[in-house]
Scaffold this motif. Structure first.
Motif, mmCIF file in Angstrom:
data_model
loop_
_atom_site.group_PDB
_atom_site.id
_atom_site.type_symbol
_atom_site.label_atom_id
_atom_site.label_comp_id
_atom_site.label_asym_id
_atom_site.label_seq_id
_atom_site.Cartn_x
_atom_site.Cartn_y
_atom_site.Cartn_z
ATOM 1 N N ALA A 145 44.367 40.355 42.777
ATOM 2 C CA ALA A 145 45.525 40.388 43.681
ATOM 3 C C ALA A 145 46.105 41.788 43.802
ATOM 4 N N LEU A 146 45.886 42.620 42.777
ATOM 5 C CA LEU A 146 46.336 44.007 42.814
ATOM 6 C C LEU A 146 45.333 44.908 43.536
ATOM 7 N N LEU A 147 44.358 44.289 44.172
ATOM 8 C CA LEU A 147 43.412 44.974 45.059
ATOM 9 C C LEU A 147 42.531 45.985 44.340
ATOM 10 N N LEU A 148 42.201 45.702 43.088
ATOM 11 C CA LEU A 148 41.277 46.590 42.386
ATOM 12 C C LEU A 148 39.873 46.404 42.942
ATOM 13 N N PRO A 149 39.178 47.476 43.248
ATOM 14 C CA PRO A 149 37.817 47.361 43.771
ATOM 15 C C PRO A 149 36.828 47.038 42.650
ATOM 16 N N PRO A 150 35.647 46.524 42.992
ATOM 17 C CA PRO A 150 34.646 46.166 41.975
ATOM 18 C C PRO A 150 34.216 47.333 41.101
ATOM 19 N N GLU A 151 34.313 48.567 41.616
ATOM 20 C CA GLU A 151 33.911 49.714 40.791
ATOM 21 C C GLU A 151 34.928 50.026 39.695
ATOM 22 N N ARG A 152 36.149 49.455 39.787
ATOM 23 C CA ARG A 152 37.123 49.613 38.705
ATOM 24 C C ARG A 152 37.270 48.321 37.915
ATOM 25 N N LEU A 153 37.334 47.201 38.582
ATOM 26 C CA LEU A 153 37.347 45.902 37.902
ATOM 27 C C LEU A 153 35.884 45.498 37.770
ATOM 28 N N ILE A 154 35.263 45.942 36.685
ATOM 29 C CA ILE A 154 33.804 45.882 36.614
ATOM 30 C C ILE A 154 33.269 44.531 36.147
ATOM 31 N N ALA A 155 34.139 43.656 35.650
ATOM 32 C CA ALA A 155 33.662 42.328 35.252
ATOM 33 C C ALA A 155 34.826 41.366 35.102
ATOM 34 N N ILE A 156 34.608 40.131 35.567
ATOM 35 C CA ILE A 156 35.593 39.065 35.457
ATOM 36 C C ILE A 156 34.903 37.836 34.867
ATOM 37 N N THR A 157 35.662 36.775 34.637
ATOM 38 C CA THR A 157 35.085 35.571 34.051
ATOM 39 C C THR A 157 34.433 34.702 35.128
ATOM 40 N N PRO A 158 33.461 33.894 34.766
ATOM 41 C CA PRO A 158 32.847 32.985 35.749
ATOM 42 C C PRO A 158 33.828 31.999 36.355
ATOM 43 N N LEU A 159 34.888 31.658 35.623
ATOM 44 C CA LEU A 159 35.885 30.719 36.145
ATOM 45 C C LEU A 159 36.548 31.242 37.418
ATOM 46 N N ALA A 160 36.596 32.549 37.566
ATOM 47 C CA ALA A 160 37.261 33.135 38.730
ATOM 48 C C ALA A 160 36.584 32.743 40.036
ATOM 49 N N ALA A 161 35.301 32.400 39.973
ATOM 50 C CA ALA A 161 34.554 32.017 41.178
ATOM 51 C C ALA A 161 34.473 30.510 41.355
ATOM 52 N N ASN A 162 35.147 29.771 40.486
ATOM 53 C CA ASN A 162 35.122 28.307 40.541
ATOM 54 C C ASN A 162 36.229 27.815 41.474
#
Length: 282
Positions: free
Chosen positions: A42-59
């Protein structure tokens, strides 16, 4: 001549300050928690800075921003994988995966932990804190401003009727005081029956107590993949169906992703609830 040298020096120091500021911002952030995933996105971090999230985020059942999550790498939560990502900041939950959090801290990684806000002010404070930690205070303030505007619209659209609502989850649990769900009901002008019963946090509520409380509105939890499980059978209990039909009680099902975390989704949940109430007038 001296003026030009002074101007060059000023320009040099400004560029130096800018470069230091950029370097001070965490550039490789890993999230270990669903709610952290959603706030960082939500803070608009791009994938090159937010380099990994949990699988739940795509659920789609659990995550309000499941569509946005598709553009980010998802990790498996294994220590070796997290270390291989070489994060300079790890964002975790205060009450989840404590052994993992502790081990990462012992290994020298910077770990910040997010709590569970139970009201709007708590959400704003957490967003501001996270914005400072990732070096993006302006983005945090912009997000807070957007949420405040949404909250003002929600309060402005409250129904003058004092309706009583009961939230009912699988296994006969409800959300009482000290929960963001209670705050969401308050935002929309509803009275939470669990709060009237002095229940705190997520607590059990018997079917008998639920019906005896005579709710005007029943808010039923949902997880589409498990609606036929024993845990979810109580939500389809004949007593609930019969009571709702006899008393003309509104039954509203709110997808779990709306209130699985305290954040922007909380205000979206209140807006969604208001839309459902308008679609089913008393």
């Amino acid at each position: 001549m001296q003026l030009k040298q002074t101007q060059r020096l000023i320009a040099f120091f400004i560029s130096l300050l800018i470069s230091v500021n950029v370097l001070a911002k965490p550039q490789r952030i890993v999230s270990l928690n669903l709610c952290a995933d959603q706030l960082l996105m939500a803070l608009l971090l791009p994938p090159e800075r937010l380099i990994a999230i949990t699988p739940l985020a795509a659920n789609p059942e659990a995550s309000y921003l499941y569509q946005k999550a598709a553009q980010y790498h998802q990790h498996s939560s294994r220590i070796e994988e997290i270390m291989a990502l070489k994060p300079d900041l790890i964002v975790a939950g205060e009450f989840t995966a404590q052994p993992t959090n502790q081990l990462l801290e012992e290994l020298g990684y910077k770990v910040i932990k997010l709590g569970l806000p139970i009201n709007s002010d708590g959400i704003f404070q957490q967003v501001r804190f996270l914005g400072q930690q990732i070096g993006e205070p302006a983005r945090a303030e912009a997000l807070i401003l957007a949420m405040r505007k949404q909250l003002a619209n929600i309060i402005g659209a409250q129904d003058n009727r004092s309706q009583r609502a009961a939230v009912y989850y699988a296994n006969g649990f409800t959300a009482g005081q000290q929960t963001i769900v209670n705050e969401i009901l308050t935002m929309t002008g509803l009275r939470n029956i669990a709060a009237e019963l002095n229940l705190d946090f997520v607590a059990p509520l018997s079917l008998e107590s639920l019906l005896a409380s005579k709710p005007d509105i029943l808010l039923l939890g949902r997880s589409n993949n498990n609606t036929n499980s024993l845990a979810h059978q109580i939500l389809q209990h004949q007593a609930i169906q019969r009571y709702a039909a006899l008393k003309q009680v509104k039954r509203i099902t709110i997808p779990d992703r709306y209130w699985s975390c305290a954040g922007p989704s909380s205000f979206a949940a209140a807006s969604y609830l208001q839309q459902q109430l308008l679609a089913q007038p008393l």
